[in-house]
Design a protein around this motif. Structure first.
Motif, PDB file in Angstrom:
ATOM      1  N   SER A 101      13.704   0.896 -21.872  1.00 47.20           N
ATOM      2  CA  SER A 101      13.499   0.264 -20.571  1.00 47.20           C
ATOM      3  C   SER A 101      12.752   1.220 -19.645  1.00 47.20           C
ATOM      4  N   LEU A 102      11.436   1.116 -19.664  1.00 48.69           N
ATOM      5  CA  LEU A 102      10.592   1.983 -18.847  1.00 48.69           C
ATOM      6  C   LEU A 102       9.623   1.206 -17.959  1.00 48.69           C
ATOM      7  N   MET A 103       9.186   0.057 -18.441  1.00 45.28           N
ATOM      8  CA  MET A 103       8.113  -0.678 -17.779  1.00 45.28           C
ATOM      9  C   MET A 103       8.497  -1.113 -16.361  1.00 45.28           C
ATOM     10  N   HIS A 104       9.790  -1.317 -16.113  1.00 43.91           N
ATOM     11  CA  HIS A 104      10.219  -1.778 -14.793  1.00 43.91           C
ATOM     12  C   HIS A 104       9.936  -0.752 -13.702  1.00 43.91           C
ATOM     13  N   ASN A 105       9.697   0.503 -14.102  1.00 41.94           N
ATOM     14  CA  ASN A 105       9.388   1.533 -13.116  1.00 41.94           C
ATOM     15  C   ASN A 105       8.014   1.343 -12.478  1.00 41.94           C
ATOM     16  N   ILE A 106       7.149   0.594 -13.146  1.00 43.48           N
ATOM     17  CA  ILE A 106       5.791   0.409 -12.626  1.00 43.48           C
ATOM     18  C   ILE A 106       5.779  -0.770 -11.647  1.00 43.48           C
ATOM     19  N   ASP A 107       5.952  -0.447 -10.369  1.00 44.27           N
ATOM     20  CA  ASP A 107       5.879  -1.450  -9.311  1.00 44.27           C
ATOM     21  C   ASP A 107       4.609  -1.201  -8.494  1.00 44.27           C
ATOM     22  N   LYS A 108       4.492  -1.842  -7.355  1.00 43.39           N
ATOM     23  CA  LYS A 108       3.281  -1.720  -6.550  1.00 43.39           C
ATOM     24  C   LYS A 108       3.089  -0.279  -6.078  1.00 43.39           C
ATOM     25  N   GLU A 109       4.192   0.382  -5.668  1.00 44.01           N
ATOM     26  CA  GLU A 109       4.092   1.774  -5.213  1.00 44.01           C
ATOM     27  C   GLU A 109       3.655   2.681  -6.361  1.00 44.01           C
ATOM     28  N   PHE A 110       4.149   2.396  -7.543  1.00 42.33           N
ATOM     29  CA  PHE A 110       3.782   3.196  -8.711  1.00 42.33           C
ATOM     30  C   PHE A 110       2.302   3.021  -9.015  1.00 42.33           C
ATOM     31  N   LEU A 111       1.806   1.799  -8.882  1.00 41.14           N
ATOM     32  CA  LEU A 111       0.383   1.546  -9.119  1.00 41.14           C
ATOM     33  C   LEU A 111      -0.484   2.239  -8.076  1.00 41.14           C
ATOM     34  N   PHE A 112       0.013   2.311  -6.841  1.00 43.13           N
ATOM     35  CA  PHE A 112      -0.747   3.019  -5.807  1.00 43.13           C
ATOM     36  C   PHE A 112      -0.850   4.496  -6.165  1.00 43.13           C
ATOM     37  N   GLU A 113       0.230   5.095  -6.640  1.00 40.79           N
ATOM     38  CA  GLU A 113       0.194   6.499  -7.043  1.00 40.79           C
ATOM     39  C   GLU A 113      -0.745   6.684  -8.236  1.00 40.79           C
ATOM     40  N   ALA A 114      -0.716   5.720  -9.161  1.00 41.13           N
ATOM     41  CA  ALA A 114      -1.635   5.785 -10.298  1.00 41.13           C
ATOM     42  C   ALA A 114      -3.088   5.694  -9.822  1.00 41.13           C
ATOM     43  N   TYR A 115      -3.317   4.840  -8.817  1.00 41.94           N
ATOM     44  CA  TYR A 115      -4.660   4.745  -8.230  1.00 41.94           C
ATOM     45  C   TYR A 115      -5.083   6.090  -7.649  1.00 41.94           C
ATOM     46  N   CYS A 116      -4.191   6.752  -6.920  1.00 40.18           N
ATOM     47  CA  CYS A 116      -4.515   8.036  -6.299  1.00 40.18           C
ATOM     48  C   CYS A 116      -4.839   9.093  -7.350  1.00 40.18           C
ATOM     49  N   ARG A 117      -4.227   9.004  -8.525  1.00 46.70           N
ATOM     50  CA  ARG A 117      -4.435  10.002  -9.572  1.00 46.70           C
ATOM     51  C   ARG A 117      -5.624   9.671 -10.477  1.00 46.70           C
ATOM     52  N   THR A 118      -6.249   8.538 -10.239  1.00 42.84           N
ATOM     53  CA  THR A 118      -7.380   8.115 -11.065  1.00 42.84           C
ATOM     54  C   THR A 118      -8.691   8.599 -10.462  1.00 42.84           C
ATOM     55  N   ARG A 119      -9.550   9.170 -11.310  1.00 42.27           N
ATOM     56  CA  ARG A 119     -10.847   9.654 -10.832  1.00 42.27           C
ATOM     57  C   ARG A 119     -11.663   8.513 -10.235  1.00 42.27           C
ATOM     58  N   LYS A 120     -12.349   8.822  -9.148  1.00 40.09           N
ATOM     59  CA  LYS A 120     -13.129   7.803  -8.446  1.00 40.09           C
ATOM     60  C   LYS A 120     -14.634   7.940  -8.692  1.00 40.09           C
ATOM     61  N   ASP A 121     -15.031   8.971  -9.434  1.00 44.92           N
ATOM     62  CA  ASP A 121     -16.471   9.226  -9.604  1.00 44.92           C
ATOM     63  C   ASP A 121     -16.992   8.808 -10.975  1.00 44.92           C
ATOM     64  N   GLY A 122     -16.182   8.104 -11.748  1.00 43.37           N
ATOM     65  CA  GLY A 122     -16.611   7.690 -13.074  1.00 43.37           C
ATOM     66  C   GLY A 122     -17.536   6.483 -13.035  1.00 43.37           C
ATOM     67  N   ALA A 123     -18.230   6.275 -14.131  1.00 47.29           N
ATOM     68  CA  ALA A 123     -19.120   5.116 -14.237  1.00 47.29           C
ATOM     69  C   ALA A 123     -18.293   3.831 -14.293  1.00 47.29           C
ATOM     70  N   PRO A 124     -18.803   2.740 -13.751  1.00 44.11           N
ATOM     71  CA  PRO A 124     -18.065   1.469 -13.785  1.00 44.11           C
ATOM     72  C   PRO A 124     -18.043   0.882 -15.188  1.00 44.11           C
ATOM     73  N   GLY A 125     -17.061   0.030 -15.428  1.00 44.82           N
ATOM     74  CA  GLY A 125     -16.932  -0.609 -16.727  1.00 44.82           C
ATOM     75  C   GLY A 125     -17.774  -1.853 -16.851  1.00 44.82           C
ATOM     76  N   VAL A 126     -17.325  -2.773 -17.702  1.00 45.26           N
ATOM     77  CA  VAL A 126     -18.096  -3.978 -18.010  1.00 45.26           C
ATOM     78  C   VAL A 126     -18.355  -4.821 -16.775  1.00 45.26           C
ATOM     79  N   ASN A 127     -17.364  -4.949 -15.871  1.00 47.45           N
ATOM     80  CA  ASN A 127     -17.540  -5.820 -14.701  1.00 47.45           C
ATOM     81  C   ASN A 127     -18.356  -5.166 -13.593  1.00 47.45           C
ATOM     82  N   GLY A 128     -18.679  -3.889 -13.718  1.00 47.58           N
ATOM     83  CA  GLY A 128     -19.529  -3.216 -12.751  1.00 47.58           C
ATOM     84  C   GLY A 128     -18.858  -2.821 -11.452  1.00 47.58           C
ATOM     85  N   VAL A 129     -17.552  -3.050 -11.319  1.00 48.00           N
ATOM     86  CA  VAL A 129     -16.838  -2.732 -10.075  1.00 48.00           C
ATOM     87  C   VAL A 129     -16.574  -1.229 -10.006  1.00 48.00           C
ATOM     88  N   THR A 130     -16.993  -0.610  -8.919  1.00 52.72           N
ATOM     89  CA  THR A 130     -16.775   0.824  -8.725  1.00 52.72           C
ATOM     90  C   THR A 130     -15.440   1.067  -8.031  1.00 52.72           C
TER      91      THR A 130
END
Length: 348
Positions: free
Chosen positions: A31-60
């Protein structure tokens, strides 16, 4: 909720997971997945590099951040309801030092956030299990640290020989079923396993072509380094520690950085009993991992090791293939290309 409070809440969750994993090394997490809530996703967003190339949908990253709160809310709802579908990765090619090309997978930015969130969970479980021989893609570890450890160990043990190797085509040939089998030994959370399955089967877009590889994980994905470390921790690090090292008469140690590793001996590599390599197959039955072995002889004399250290530079290549029959096949790449060295390799 403020950003600082969000981060503290996520840190508390991760610390609790890490403490459980450390205290109960045999515990299988269900039972681990329940830990990923909106706040957890925000922290994951903060830890994700922002200077990488966009994927298939082109969203930066900058475009995604324009409506961040709503995007993360929508993302969490799709994840919780099972409606989240991992998009295919965009394949790009980069040139290596030997002029060959390496495929790189570029996920969409939103998918990077989800991968980061799952990586954070898995990291706090497996960091308690990973051995000190592993230095790649781990917090507090680096290539310089691996080289420093190599030099220190060689000096202390008077090591004269090092087999410098990497796993040939590892990211492109990783067996999905074996990977799942290994993960389930420690993590059996259905949500985590489903997301890993989504990424392994998401597909690859190259130009106008969409394909679905049956093996491998895209090198370049946020989750890929964690999956590779989990896999190699079992089939290489633990195999060496539990199966190989106890059988060796002399001094030896292993240092690994991702899929590159250095096996150090105080005798010639040819004197290693050839029976040790087929025992590798006993780890997961029919598992096959081809190795590219780069052989060099070093003396533990300070600067010489640093100048000719593994993980950097070029070296003499030897190909070692471990087929399921347990027979060895060693071939030299260079002036003796094509020559079989069965007799030499098996020399006692």
């Amino acid at each position: 909720m403020g950003d600082t409070q969000r981060s503290q809440t996520v840190s508390t969750k991760l610390q609790r997971i890490a403490e459980q994993a450390s205290r109960y090394p045999e515990l299988v997490f269900t039972s681990l997945m329940h830990n990923i809530d909106k706040e957890f996703l925000f922290e994951a967003y903060c830890r994700t590099r922002k200077d990488g190339a966009p994927g298939v949908n082109g969203v930066t990253a900058q475009e995604y951040a324009q409506n961040l709160e709503e995007n993360l809310k929508n993302l969490h709802e799709r994840m919780r309801s099972g409606r989240y579908k991992a998009p295919p990765v965009k394949r790009a090619w980069i040139e290596k030092e030997d002029k060959s090309r390496r495929p790189i997978g570029i996920p969409e930015f939103e998918d990077k956030i989800v991968q980061r969130a799952v990586t954070m969970i898995l990291g706090d479980v497996y960091e308690q299990d990973f051995l000190d021989v592993s230095h790649g893609y781990r917090e507090g570890h680096s290539p310089h640290g691996a080289l420093g450890m190599l030099r220190q160990q060689c000096m202390a043990m008077n090591i004269g020989w090092i087999v410098d190797a990497d796993v040939s085509g590892f990211f492109g040939n990783l067996d999905h079923s074996k990977l799942r089998e290994i993960i389930k030994r420690r993590v059996k959370d259905g949500g985590i396993l489903r997301f890993i399955g989504k990424w392994l089967n998401a597909g690859v877009v190259e130009g106008e072509t969409l394909s679905y590889p049956e093996k491998g994980t895209p090198q370049g994905g946020v989750i890929s380094p964690m999956l590779s470390n989990i896999f190699l921790h079992t089939v290489l690090d633990e195999w060496y520690t539990n199966e190989v090292k106890p059988r060796l008469k002399g001094r030896s140690f292993l240092i690994r950085f991702a899929d590159d590793f250095a096996l150090s001996l105080d005798v010639s590599w040819k004197r290693m009993p050839v029976a040790l390599w087929p025992c590798y197959l006993s780890v997961l039955g029919d598992l096959v991992l081809p190795f590219i072995l780069r052989r060099r002889r070093w003396w533990s004399s300070g600067n010489r090791i640093l100048r000719r250290s593994p993980f950097v530079g070029k070296a003499h290549l030897i190909f070692l293939d471990l087929p399921t029959t347990g027979r060895d096949h060693v071939e030299v790449n260079g002036s003796s290309r094509g020559r079989l060295l069965r007799k030499g390799y098996a020399e006692q």
